[in-house]
Design a protein around this motif. Structure first.
Motif, PDB file in Angstrom:
ATOM      1  N   GLN A 111      48.883  50.527  37.218  1.00  0.00           N
ATOM      2  CA  GLN A 111      49.857  49.989  38.142  1.00  0.00           C
ATOM      3  C   GLN A 111      49.483  48.554  38.514  1.00  0.00           C
ATOM      4  O   GLN A 111      50.354  47.710  38.703  1.00  0.00           O
ATOM      5  CB  GLN A 111      49.884  50.863  39.387  1.00  0.00           C
ATOM      6  CG  GLN A 111      51.208  50.844  40.097  1.00  0.00           C
ATOM      7  CD  GLN A 111      51.173  51.704  41.341  1.00  0.00           C
ATOM      8  OE1 GLN A 111      50.134  51.914  41.964  1.00  0.00           O
ATOM      9  NE2 GLN A 111      52.328  52.216  41.700  1.00  0.00           N
ATOM     10  N   SER A 112      48.182  48.302  38.608  1.00  0.00           N
ATOM     11  CA  SER A 112      47.737  46.956  38.965  1.00  0.00           C
ATOM     12  C   SER A 112      47.980  45.945  37.858  1.00  0.00           C
ATOM     13  O   SER A 112      48.114  44.766  38.124  1.00  0.00           O
ATOM     14  CB  SER A 112      46.247  46.955  39.285  1.00  0.00           C
ATOM     15  OG  SER A 112      45.984  47.881  40.286  1.00  0.00           O
ATOM     16  N   THR A 113      48.003  46.413  36.607  1.00  0.00           N
ATOM     17  CA  THR A 113      48.202  45.448  35.536  1.00  0.00           C
ATOM     18  C   THR A 113      49.625  45.436  35.010  1.00  0.00           C
ATOM     19  O   THR A 113      50.111  44.419  34.567  1.00  0.00           O
ATOM     20  CB  THR A 113      47.252  45.725  34.355  1.00  0.00           C
ATOM     21  OG1 THR A 113      47.295  47.114  34.083  1.00  0.00           O
ATOM     22  CG2 THR A 113      45.844  45.319  34.677  1.00  0.00           C
ATOM     23  N   LEU A 114      50.296  46.593  35.068  1.00  0.00           N
ATOM     24  CA  LEU A 114      51.634  46.657  34.472  1.00  0.00           C
ATOM     25  C   LEU A 114      52.761  46.640  35.502  1.00  0.00           C
ATOM     26  O   LEU A 114      53.915  46.529  35.146  1.00  0.00           O
ATOM     27  CB  LEU A 114      51.771  47.908  33.606  1.00  0.00           C
ATOM     28  CG  LEU A 114      50.880  47.965  32.366  1.00  0.00           C
ATOM     29  CD1 LEU A 114      51.102  49.263  31.623  1.00  0.00           C
ATOM     30  CD2 LEU A 114      51.181  46.793  31.449  1.00  0.00           C
ATOM     31  N   GLY A 115      52.418  46.796  36.791  1.00  0.00           N
ATOM     32  CA  GLY A 115      53.462  46.780  37.795  1.00  0.00           C
ATOM     33  C   GLY A 115      54.085  48.137  38.009  1.00  0.00           C
ATOM     34  O   GLY A 115      53.581  49.147  37.532  1.00  0.00           O
ATOM     35  N   ARG A 150      55.511  44.426  32.721  1.00  0.00           N
ATOM     36  CA  ARG A 150      55.027  43.071  32.471  1.00  0.00           C
ATOM     37  C   ARG A 150      53.533  43.152  32.339  1.00  0.00           C
ATOM     38  O   ARG A 150      52.892  43.875  33.099  1.00  0.00           O
ATOM     39  CB  ARG A 150      55.305  42.165  33.672  1.00  0.00           C
ATOM     40  CG  ARG A 150      56.721  41.758  33.813  1.00  0.00           C
ATOM     41  CD  ARG A 150      57.048  41.683  35.290  1.00  0.00           C
ATOM     42  NE  ARG A 150      58.469  42.000  35.488  1.00  0.00           N
ATOM     43  CZ  ARG A 150      59.367  41.081  35.733  1.00  0.00           C
ATOM     44  NH1 ARG A 150      59.027  39.838  35.831  1.00  0.00           N
ATOM     45  NH2 ARG A 150      60.630  41.415  35.902  1.00  0.00           N
TER      46      ARG A 150
END
Lengths: 302, 521
Positions: free
Chosen positions: B125-129, B296
């Protein structure tokens, strides 16, 4: 062995399918949507009502498609801003600083009239026997009590209350069970203290007042015991690339629109009522230097 | 010898003692304000909200969770099978390739497996949103590795005489591998993969509770605002669907294995899986238009050595590890000891039925939700986290034990009762005795799972590595995050090695044939 070709086919077809979906996305990206969000500090149904109205208003005034993206917790809001899922976010003091540090160049757009001098209240369940606190030193009476904060990353529901509690030597390990609760939101803190699940808690004074006026507070069960000194809190934070994506001057237009909200328009009046304030005013990053210092001191900003 | 005979059923019961410190601590901390809330919560179970909007959003939530669960399950099953094949020793031996390749792939797989899907989810979640795709990938990573391990183990442990014969007869190695090993291992693997569907549904629910959408989010939000009636609407829906999936899978196993025509049935079920998977992916796409659009890639600035050192000194490792281990061991004790104990106290027909219902309920309760409910009437502590962990695992181990016992032949039990032994001691020394060794073996595997699952409750109970991880993530301290995850991974890898060792000891000493249950860890 007849099963193998089928498995192969399946693998191929599933890869194909997933590939197809990825390839078909650029069409959707082409139409620019202005995504707005907020830290989920209150009950979701209230936020949905508020941000639906706000999206309509902004869409009309800015002439872009506006979408409200709800998120489930504070950290997720910061993450969504960093990953670019959200263009404009209603952040708290701490989350706003966290977001700006991770997205240098992000712009503080505006705050409410009440946000430059914001306060938190500590509330207690009446059966807990905790008296109204006159001197900050007496906050030590909360030692050994069941105490809940709001979200871990809340400025008014955790950071500032914790900061002042520590001034009276009450640390987060001083409460019953050697740890505080984290209810998740201001509304949840109120509900948990009022029900007696926790003996005391900290919440945002604006949410407390809003609940009072909506008659959702049972004053025979819960009372305010202390109020923090004022500090700067909530603000609108926008991505730095808005002008590039939505046209030159978009950011300043956005600022003008927000600051221009008045009670003359029924919809704007309703929006401000739901925000618990009279109007938005310009704000700047310097107002949050103290929050950043305290955030670093308490380890919430690295 | 006699001593050993006595010890294994007692060993099943003894861990139940762990419930004493846990319950004592919880009961001492119960308070009146919370008792009213608890009553309110229980009352709401019979009066769930029938508001049309609430029901609709619960159904929609379940739909999202189910599609996440099915897609991630299907993807992880296929990648798991493929990786499993290439990580088996036999594959490389018969391909005449270097055998260290298989071994090293297997070693590498230990890492994704050692980290709970929730942690993968929070990281991604922290890298892909924000996107449901994050939930799918978070489940696929550890689950593929889990399936791969089982597949590789199956391939490497089956009898390979027919394979050697085929190769000697001149069949191409790869064809020989498929024709001789396929039919022998497929039933077990299909059965295991079926079980992974249940796990996927639970995992998708938990990810929802931590913000990744679906029925988990519905449950969390209604519980957080103390809307118990609304919460029960979602909870009943979830309980019934988990119950339905368990029942369907049980029937499916029977259907798959009872008739001799199981070859055709395997093909039919594979086709069924393909259809369900494609439908679920399409459904997910329709439900959430932004699903793939919101992805993203965002790199997190990786930290330098100095930051890592600072973070290392900031963390209170001793306490973090101690809390995590205490939670694991106490929860394991309760989860292992309570099922045989309750069966012993209630061995009658009605007792058994009652326990089946309770255990189904326990299995369906998402662990963090149990913890949040316990927190309503008691104070946050490591014991709250422990009990929440134990509850679901009592459900899992209870079902395993009961089904194992039900499959036993009655001879031993009858011969013991005919000696005039009382029903209960007869039950203890015949029924539980026969099952105890394999039960303890599964229990060792389960302890492994529990260690990983502390990540889920640590957050709510405010204890252990799970809690620290959430705290570091919300402070965006990536150095700490990296250290905690490595710490977690090391711990679970050690745990895995220990439980494998003790499991080998138990399984080898019992003569029970491996059933599909033996794989449900």
């Amino acid at each position: 062995m007849p099963t193998m070709p089928i498995r192969k086919n399946l693998f191929v077809s599933s890869v194909f399918l997933v590939g197809n979906i990825f390839l078909s996305t650029p069409k959707v990206i082409a139409e620019q949507t202005f995504s707005i969000g907020a830290i989920p500090d209150q009950n979701p149904e209230r936020l949905n009502r508020l941000y639906k109205l706000l999206s309509e208003e902004l869409s009309e005034k800015l002439e872009v498609k506006v979408r409200y993206v709800p998120v489930i917790n504070y950290t997720a809001a910061v993450t969504a801003f960093r990953t670019g899922n959200l263009d404009l976010v209603w952040f708290g003091g701490l989350t706003g600083v966290q977001a700006r540090l991770q997205k240098p160049g992000a712009k503080v757009i505006a705050q409410r009239d009440i946000d430059s001098k914001f306060t938190s209240v500590l509330i207690a369940n009446k059966s807990s026997g905790i008296p109204t606190i006159k001197n900050i030193k007496d906050l030590k009476l909360l030692k050994g009590k069941r105490f809940t904060f709001g979200s871990e990353s809340s400025t008014s529901g955790r950071l500032m209350p914790q900061y002042y509690l520590e001034k009276a030597n009450v640390t987060i390990n001083s409460f019953k069970g050697k740890r505080p609760g984290f209810s998740g939101s201001h509304d949840a803190t109120l509900a948990l203290v009022q029900s007696g699940s926790y003996e005391a808690g900290a919440l945002n004074e604006q949410v407390w007042k809003a609940n009072l006026s909506r008659k959702r507070v049972d004053l025979s069960k819960v009372k305010v015991i202390w109020r923090t000194p004022p500090y700067a809190n909530y603000h609108w934070l926008a991505q730095s690339n808005l002008d590039k994506r939505f046209g030159k001057g978009f950011t300043s237009k956005l600022k003008t629109v927000l600051v221009g909200f008045s009670s003359k328009s029924p919809r704007q009046k309703e929006i401000m009522k739901l925000f618990g304030a009279k109007k938005f005013v310009p704000a700047n990053a310097n107002q949050y230097v103290e929050i950043e210092l305290i955030g670093r001191k308490l380890g919430k900003i690295k | 010898m006699k001593k050993i005979y006595l010890s294994s059923p007692i060993l099943c019961l003894l861990p139940a003692l762990a419930i004493i410190p846990v319950l004592t601590n919880l009961i001492l901390n119960i308070h009146l304000g919370g008792v009213y809330l608890l009553l309110d919560f229980l009352k709401s179970a019979i009066t769930p909200s029938t508001d049309k909007l609430v029901i609709l959003s619960a159904i929609k939530g379940l739909g999202i969770t189910a599609t996440i669960a099915i897609s991630s399950w299907a993807i992880s099953s296929f990648t798991g099978i493929i990786i499993g094949i290439i990580s088996s020793n036999k594959f490389w031996i018969f391909l005449k390739g270097p055998s260290w390749l298989g071994k090293s792939i297997r070693r590498l797989l230990a890492f994704p497996r050692s980290i709970h899907e929730l942690i993968w989810g929070l990281l991604l979640q922290s890298t892909l949103g924000l996107s449901p795709l994050v939930a799918i990938i978070a489940i696929v990573i550890p689950y593929s590795a889990l399936v791969a391990r089982v597949v590789a183990d199956q391939i490497d442990t089956i009898d390979d005489r027919s394979l050697i014969a085929l190769i000697q007869a001149g069949t191409k190695p790869i064809n020989a591998l498929i024709t001789s090993i396929g039919p022998a291992i497929l039933p077990t693997i299909i059965s295991y993969i079926g079980y992974r569907l249940e796990c996927s549904l639970r995992a998708a629910t938990i990810l929802g509770i931590f913000g990744m959408g679906g029925i988990g989010s519905e449950l969390e939000l209604s519980l957080r605002s103390l809307e118990f009636n609304e919460m029960w609407t979602s909870l009943w829906l979830l309980i019934f669907s988990i119950f339905a999936i368990e029942e369907l899978l049980d029937r499916f196993r029977l259907w798959l294995f009872t008739k001799s025509s199981s070859g055709r049935r395997i093909i039919i079920s594979l086709i069924l899986v393909i259809i369900i998977t494609i439908m679920s992916i399409i459904l997910l796409y329709i439900q959430n238009q932004g699903l793939f659009l919101d992805i993203r890639w965002n790199t997190v600035k990786l930290t330098d050595i100095q930051k890592l050192l600072i973070a290392f000194n900031e963390l209170d490792w001793l306490n973090l590890y101690a809390d995590t281990l205490i939670m694991t061991l106490l929860a394991a004790g309760i989860a292992i000891g309570i099922p045989p104990l309750t069966l012993l106290i209630l061995p009658a027909e009605i007792g058994g039925k009652f326990l089946t219902i309770i255990w189904t309920f326990f299995r369906a309760m998402p662990i963090p939700l149990t913890a949040l409910i316990l927190l309503l009437f008691t104070t946050p502590s490591i014991y709250v986290a422990t009990l929440a962990l134990a509850v679901q695992n009592i459900g899992v181990l209870g079902r395993l034990l009961k089904e194992g016992i039900e499959q036993q032949k009655n001879e031993l039990f009858h011969s013991v009762t005919s000696t005039g032994a009382k029903m209960r001691s007869a039950w203890l020394y015949s029924r539980l005795y026969s099952e105890s060794k394999s039960y303890l073996g599964f229990a060792a595997y389960r302890t492994d799972v529990l260690l990983r699952e502390t990540a889920v409750v640590g957050v709510v109970g405010g204890a252990g590595l799970g809690w620290q991880l959430q705290e570091s993530l919300s402070s965006f301290d990536w150095a700490q995050v990296i250290l905690i995850i490595s710490g977690y991974s090391t711990l679970t890898l050690i745990g895995e090695a220990i439980s494998e060792y003790s499991n080998n000891n138990w399984i080898n000493s019992s003569n029970s044939t491996p059933s599909h249950h033996s794989l449900q860890y």
